[in-house]
Design an enzyme around this catalytic site. Sequence first.
Site, PDB file in Angstrom:
ATOM      1  N   GLU A  60      44.126  -1.164  17.223  1.00 32.74           N
ATOM      2  CA  GLU A  60      43.677  -2.535  16.933  1.00 32.74           C
ATOM      3  C   GLU A  60      44.495  -3.423  17.856  1.00 32.74           C
ATOM      4  OE1 GLU A  60      43.829  -6.143  16.157  1.00 32.74           O
ATOM      5  OE2 GLU A  60      44.864  -5.629  14.296  1.00 32.74           O
ATOM      6  N   CYS A  66      46.376 -11.590  15.530  1.00 31.72           N
ATOM      7  CA  CYS A  66      45.408 -11.018  16.461  1.00 31.72           C
ATOM      8  C   CYS A  66      44.075 -11.731  16.447  1.00 31.72           C
ATOM      9  CB  CYS A  66      45.226  -9.526  16.180  1.00 31.72           C
ATOM     10  SG  CYS A  66      44.702  -9.159  14.487  1.00 31.72           S
TER      11      CYS A  66
END
Length: 478
Positions: free
Chosen positions: A244, A278
């Site tokens: 990720e 993120c």
Amino acid sequence: MDKTHLLIDNQDVTTDEYLEVRDPGRHTDVVGLLAQGTAAQVDQAVQAAHRAYTAWKHVPLAERQALLLKAADLLAAEGPKVAELMARESGMLVPTNTAEAGMSAAIIRDNVELATDYLKPLQVEDELSWVSVEKMPVGVIAGIIPWNAPIILTMRKLAPALVCGNTLVLKPAPTAALGLSALLKKIAALFPPGVINVVHGGAEVGQALTTHPLVRKVSFTGGGTVAKAIMKAAADTIKGVQFELGGNDPAIVLADANLDDVIPKIVGGVFRRSGQFCFAVKRIYVHASIYDAFFERFCAEVDKFKVGHPLAAGATFGPINNAAQFRYLQDLTARTRAAGAEVIELGSKVDEATWNEGYYMRPTVVRNAAPDLEVVVNEQFGPIIPIVSFTDEDEVVRLANDSELGLASSVWSTDADRAVAIANRIEAGMTFINNAGTSRIGQKNSPFGGVKQSGIGRESSEVGLSEYVEYHAINFHK
């Protein structure tokens, strides 16, 4: 000074070297000392995890689920107790860390619930044979954790891995390991020795972990440069990887958007954790007809932030986590100004006298940013946000997709059908409509991750569980 050791086989393991973990909001303050492991200690941890795996994979699912539910309860109770410690080591606000513990407990419970049906074998039969497709654990999983949301990002690996019958060796980020490790030690004590192991360290530890022949998969959350190195390291033993990675997430604000509703949500989507997460909004595209009104109201909302030490009274905006990221953001801001863009610093300083003692940066907005400006086309991972004007929906979709990153995105409109139509054209792993994050059912059911260079695989939901199983097909011929 408190020391945080390695955790192997549910035992503290000391090392020859300990790293000073310093407060990013007050450089002179040492928060704690963090053990620095070696390749030999990585081997010790992986061997412990492998021994535990041979028994843990046979523990009935119901027993694994029961232990994980105990872990969720423990995390919900103990997480708030380390919120101040985590604020001092990471720079994130105390309420943010407290909320993270509660969200992490929910992640565990979601995975436990989903596993009941997901792990059932698929069975079919006809007059000639029957087939059973079993879901088997992978083995020892290496989990490498970043600093910006350490508890959440650990539990997204720990919960699905353990409920599926795997064991773990975790490597937390050195600038956010103290509070997390305290929690992991208590959680590990609920499980058989070796099921959860924690090894701290730098490049030597990372290399040893990602090349160890008994590690069957590496789950990493972080940046693309490190992910490429992990893929190369994993290649010799054909390990699985789940990444990720970052995103340059666009927000598209259509002309009919309700600014009363939109502005506070987008501000939160940009500047939560001082912009250090993120799927933060990294670039905002606003229709030209409402651009000036949006910009004025957006800046007024941003200007309410009070920047200071996360333990300081009244602070609503903490420091940048580390020196390297702080320097990058300072240089990026300077380059943006040098390119001729209008750069506006907002918010107020909680304590002018101690400002230079930490990695402090005021929230920064770039007006009328050109679509090809560096701060638009590259992920900032910090509190600087460009706002770009657009007139044509086809063009704004093209601009949103003109990136090698594709983690998340958002569309803002009062016309649901129109918003969904645009969302379906965006190249991203996730698109939020009229918010900058997932709802509660979204957290449980949405696969979390990105396309293109924003990652490989997914976390959360049944898709996230699938990262931690291998398929074993048994075909019996009658």
